[in-house]
Motif scaffolding. Structure first.
Motif, PDB file in Angstrom:
ATOM      1  N   ALA A 190     -25.209 123.690 -16.126  1.00 30.51           N
ATOM      2  CA  ALA A 190     -25.817 125.002 -15.898  1.00 30.51           C
ATOM      3  C   ALA A 190     -24.796 126.114 -16.069  1.00 30.51           C
ATOM      4  CB  ALA A 190     -26.433 125.059 -14.498  1.00 30.51           C
ATOM      5  N   PHE A 191     -23.603 125.898 -15.546  1.00 33.95           N
ATOM      6  CA  PHE A 191     -22.538 126.903 -15.672  1.00 33.95           C
ATOM      7  C   PHE A 191     -22.151 127.115 -17.127  1.00 33.95           C
ATOM      8  CE2 PHE A 191     -18.079 128.153 -15.885  1.00 33.95           C
ATOM      9  CZ  PHE A 191     -18.059 129.251 -15.036  1.00 33.95           C
ATOM     10  N   VAL A 192     -22.006 126.023 -17.878  1.00 33.98           N
ATOM     11  CA  VAL A 192     -21.622 126.111 -19.294  1.00 33.98           C
ATOM     12  C   VAL A 192     -22.699 126.839 -20.097  1.00 33.98           C
ATOM     13  CG1 VAL A 192     -21.244 124.755 -21.397  1.00 33.98           C
ATOM     14  CG2 VAL A 192     -20.103 124.105 -19.268  1.00 33.98           C
ATOM     15  N   VAL A 193     -23.968 126.506 -19.836  1.00 32.00           N
ATOM     16  CA  VAL A 193     -25.070 127.166 -20.549  1.00 32.00           C
ATOM     17  C   VAL A 193     -25.072 128.658 -20.265  1.00 32.00           C
ATOM     18  CG1 VAL A 193     -27.590 127.396 -20.640  1.00 32.00           C
ATOM     19  CG2 VAL A 193     -26.546 125.134 -20.737  1.00 32.00           C
ATOM     20  N   PHE A 194     -24.914 129.026 -19.006  1.00 32.04           N
ATOM     21  CA  PHE A 194     -24.909 130.443 -18.647  1.00 32.04           C
ATOM     22  C   PHE A 194     -23.747 131.165 -19.329  1.00 32.04           C
ATOM     23  CE2 PHE A 194     -23.996 134.170 -16.106  1.00 32.04           C
ATOM     24  CZ  PHE A 194     -25.252 134.672 -15.829  1.00 32.04           C
ATOM     25  N   PHE A 195     -22.568 130.577 -19.280  1.00 36.78           N
ATOM     26  CA  PHE A 195     -21.393 131.188 -19.897  1.00 36.78           C
ATOM     27  C   PHE A 195     -21.577 131.315 -21.411  1.00 36.78           C
ATOM     28  CE2 PHE A 195     -17.169 130.724 -21.900  1.00 36.78           C
ATOM     29  CZ  PHE A 195     -16.551 131.855 -21.380  1.00 36.78           C
ATOM     30  N   TYR A 196     -22.144 130.282 -22.029  1.00 34.40           N
ATOM     31  CA  TYR A 196     -22.371 130.322 -23.471  1.00 34.40           C
ATOM     32  C   TYR A 196     -23.354 131.436 -23.840  1.00 34.40           C
ATOM     33  CZ  TYR A 196     -23.836 128.819 -28.133  1.00 34.40           C
ATOM     34  OH  TYR A 196     -24.134 128.793 -29.464  1.00 34.40           O
ATOM     35  N   LEU A 197     -24.387 131.607 -23.045  1.00 37.02           N
ATOM     36  CA  LEU A 197     -25.363 132.658 -23.312  1.00 37.02           C
ATOM     37  C   LEU A 197     -24.753 134.051 -23.171  1.00 37.02           C
ATOM     38  CD1 LEU A 197     -28.443 131.112 -21.494  1.00 37.02           C
ATOM     39  CD2 LEU A 197     -28.243 131.524 -23.949  1.00 37.02           C
ATOM     40  N   THR A 198     -23.849 134.221 -22.212  1.00 35.32           N
ATOM     41  CA  THR A 198     -23.188 135.527 -22.086  1.00 35.32           C
ATOM     42  C   THR A 198     -22.353 135.829 -23.324  1.00 35.32           C
ATOM     43  OG1 THR A 198     -21.252 134.594 -20.926  1.00 35.32           O
ATOM     44  CG2 THR A 198     -23.096 135.370 -19.574  1.00 35.32           C
ATOM     45  N   ARG A 199     -21.761 134.823 -23.910  1.00 32.85           N
ATOM     46  CA  ARG A 199     -20.974 135.027 -25.136  1.00 32.85           C
ATOM     47  C   ARG A 199     -21.887 135.408 -26.299  1.00 32.85           C
ATOM     48  NH1 ARG A 199     -15.821 133.579 -25.613  1.00 32.85           N
ATOM     49  NH2 ARG A 199     -16.096 133.097 -27.827  1.00 32.85           N
ATOM     50  N   ILE A 200     -23.033 134.716 -26.416  1.00 30.41           N
ATOM     51  CA  ILE A 200     -23.960 135.022 -27.500  1.00 30.41           C
ATOM     52  C   ILE A 200     -24.470 136.460 -27.390  1.00 30.41           C
ATOM     53  CG2 ILE A 200     -26.270 134.527 -28.407  1.00 30.41           C
ATOM     54  CD1 ILE A 200     -25.805 131.623 -27.863  1.00 30.41           C
ATOM     55  N   VAL A 201     -24.846 136.841 -26.178  1.00 34.64           N
ATOM     56  CA  VAL A 201     -25.500 138.135 -25.979  1.00 34.64           C
ATOM     57  C   VAL A 201     -24.509 139.286 -25.976  1.00 34.64           C
ATOM     58  CG1 VAL A 201     -26.875 139.509 -24.362  1.00 34.64           C
ATOM     59  CG2 VAL A 201     -27.434 137.097 -24.752  1.00 34.64           C
ATOM     60  N   PHE A 202     -23.395 139.145 -25.244  1.00 35.09           N
ATOM     61  CA  PHE A 202     -22.532 140.299 -24.999  1.00 35.09           C
ATOM     62  C   PHE A 202     -21.272 140.338 -25.864  1.00 35.09           C
ATOM     63  CE2 PHE A 202     -24.923 139.437 -21.098  1.00 35.09           C
ATOM     64  CZ  PHE A 202     -25.581 140.651 -20.973  1.00 35.09           C
ATOM     65  N   GLU A 203     -20.851 139.192 -26.405  1.00 39.94           N
ATOM     66  CA  GLU A 203     -19.674 139.203 -27.266  1.00 39.94           C
ATOM     67  C   GLU A 203     -20.074 139.130 -28.744  1.00 39.94           C
ATOM     68  OE1 GLU A 203     -16.523 136.544 -26.238  1.00 39.94           O
ATOM     69  OE2 GLU A 203     -16.711 136.937 -24.084  1.00 39.94           O
ATOM     70  N   GLN A 204     -20.905 138.139 -29.078  1.00 38.48           N
ATOM     71  CA  GLN A 204     -21.348 138.016 -30.462  1.00 38.48           C
ATOM     72  C   GLN A 204     -22.480 138.996 -30.787  1.00 38.48           C
ATOM     73  OE1 GLN A 204     -22.351 133.901 -31.190  1.00 38.48           O
ATOM     74  NE2 GLN A 204     -20.407 133.153 -30.357  1.00 38.48           N
ATOM     75  N   GLY A 240     -31.504 132.762 -16.764  1.00 42.44           N
ATOM     76  CA  GLY A 240     -32.127 132.701 -15.440  1.00 42.44           C
ATOM     77  C   GLY A 240     -32.327 131.273 -14.968  1.00 42.44           C
ATOM     78  N   PHE A 241     -32.782 130.405 -15.865  1.00 45.06           N
ATOM     79  CA  PHE A 241     -32.942 128.994 -15.512  1.00 45.06           C
ATOM     80  C   PHE A 241     -31.600 128.379 -15.110  1.00 45.06           C
ATOM     81  CE2 PHE A 241     -36.839 128.605 -18.485  1.00 45.06           C
ATOM     82  CZ  PHE A 241     -37.692 128.904 -17.445  1.00 45.06           C
ATOM     83  N   ALA A 242     -30.567 128.657 -15.905  1.00 46.29           N
ATOM     84  CA  ALA A 242     -29.242 128.093 -15.634  1.00 46.29           C
ATOM     85  C   ALA A 242     -28.694 128.591 -14.297  1.00 46.29           C
ATOM     86  CB  ALA A 242     -28.282 128.443 -16.766  1.00 46.29           C
ATOM     87  N   ALA A 243     -28.808 129.905 -14.054  1.00 50.13           N
ATOM     88  CA  ALA A 243     -28.304 130.476 -12.803  1.00 50.13           C
ATOM     89  C   ALA A 243     -29.117 129.986 -11.605  1.00 50.13           C
ATOM     90  CB  ALA A 243     -28.333 131.999 -12.874  1.00 50.13           C
ATOM     91  N   GLY A 244     -30.429 129.854 -11.781  1.00 49.15           N
ATOM     92  CA  GLY A 244     -31.270 129.366 -10.696  1.00 49.15           C
ATOM     93  C   GLY A 244     -30.932 127.938 -10.315  1.00 49.15           C
ATOM     94  N   LEU A 245     -30.688 127.094 -11.325  1.00 45.81           N
ATOM     95  CA  LEU A 245     -30.319 125.699 -11.060  1.00 45.81           C
ATOM     96  C   LEU A 245     -28.965 125.628 -10.368  1.00 45.81           C
ATOM     97  CD1 LEU A 245     -30.840 122.672 -11.362  1.00 45.81           C
ATOM     98  CD2 LEU A 245     -29.819 122.804 -13.649  1.00 45.81           C
ATOM     99  N   ALA A 246     -28.005 126.430 -10.845  1.00 48.93           N
ATOM    100  CA  ALA A 246     -26.676 126.436 -10.229  1.00 48.93           C
ATOM    101  C   ALA A 246     -26.751 126.876  -8.772  1.00 48.93           C
ATOM    102  CB  ALA A 246     -25.743 127.359 -11.018  1.00 48.93           C
TER     103      ALA A 246
END
Length: 228
Positions: A29-43, A197-203
């Motif tokens: 869950a943590f990895v998915v959330f972190f990866y999504l932040t990179r896609i959205v805010f960095e890439q 949201g799913f990833a953060a909710g699970l974490a």
């Protein structure tokens, strides 16, 4: 004595497997959330979000009668519903002598809601400008997806733990998934918002379970010391 030792070893083995599985889920869950932040805010890539919107739009055009149903589904993680659930569910469980379970449900909702607001404030992503209904606030991660998964995931865990028809537990997770996807259908959230949201909710749900377990274990030890 030998039988007792065998049972204890089996129990220890089960607990170890459970701990490993939960740890893997939390890490994922943590990895998915972190990866999504990179896609959205960095890439700053919108390909995934655009593809999801196009898929939803095609189905809405093909089956327009779905829209009222989707609006109904999304209500079950709305602010009014969650406030009522955070009050009524714990109260109902307490009346049935399940105070610990009631506390779990309350913190699943309240903690996820607080964490969601902190994350939204930090990332400060605006909502889509193509929403089918007016929604206020920020977009990343989706509160419906995050708090919904925390709530229904908590209820699913309680049903599973008390061995009350495991199929209902699976249906609750499916219901949380549908609620999250309803936000994409209605264009009030991007698909990446919902996944985050799913990833953060699970974490959060895993952290809550671990924290309450340690708290109750420590409390039980202290109670035993006082009794002795």
């Amino acid at each position: 004595m030998k039988t007792l030792t065998t049972k204890l070893l089996k129990l220890l083995g089960l607990l170890t497997v459970e701990i490993v599985l939960v740890s893997v889920l939390f890490l994922a869950a943590f990895v998915v959330f972190f990866y999504l932040t990179r896609i959205v805010f960095e890439q700053q890539s919108g390909a995934l979000d655009e593809a999801a919107f196009q898929w939803m739009d095609a189905h809405r055009a093909q089956w327009p009668a779905l829209t009222p149903w989707i609006r109904g589904i999304t209500f079950f993680a709305s602010a009014p519903f969650l406030v009522a659930a955070a009050i009524l569910l714990p109260a109902g469980l307490a009346l049935r002598n399940h105070r610990r379970e009631g506390l779990e449900v309350f913190w699943a909702i309240a903690g996820a809601a607080l964490l969601n607001q902190l994350l939204k404030t930090h990332f400060h992503r605006l909502r889509p400008d193509t929403a089918l209904l007016q929604q206020y606030g920020l977009s990343f991660p989706s509160g419906h997806a995050m708090i919904g998964l925390a709530l229904y995931g908590c209820l699913a865990w309680l049903l599973w733990r008390h061995r009350r028809h495991p199929a209902w537990a699976a249906l609750l997770f499916l219901w949380a998934f549908l609620i999250g996807m309803s936000r994409v259908y209605l264009h009030v959230h991007y698909f990446t918002d919902v996944l985050a949201g799913f990833a953060a909710g699970l974490a959060w749900l895993i952290l809550l379970r671990a924290g309450l377990h340690l708290w109750w274990r420590e409390k039980a030890i202290l109670d035993e010391e006082v009794t002795d």
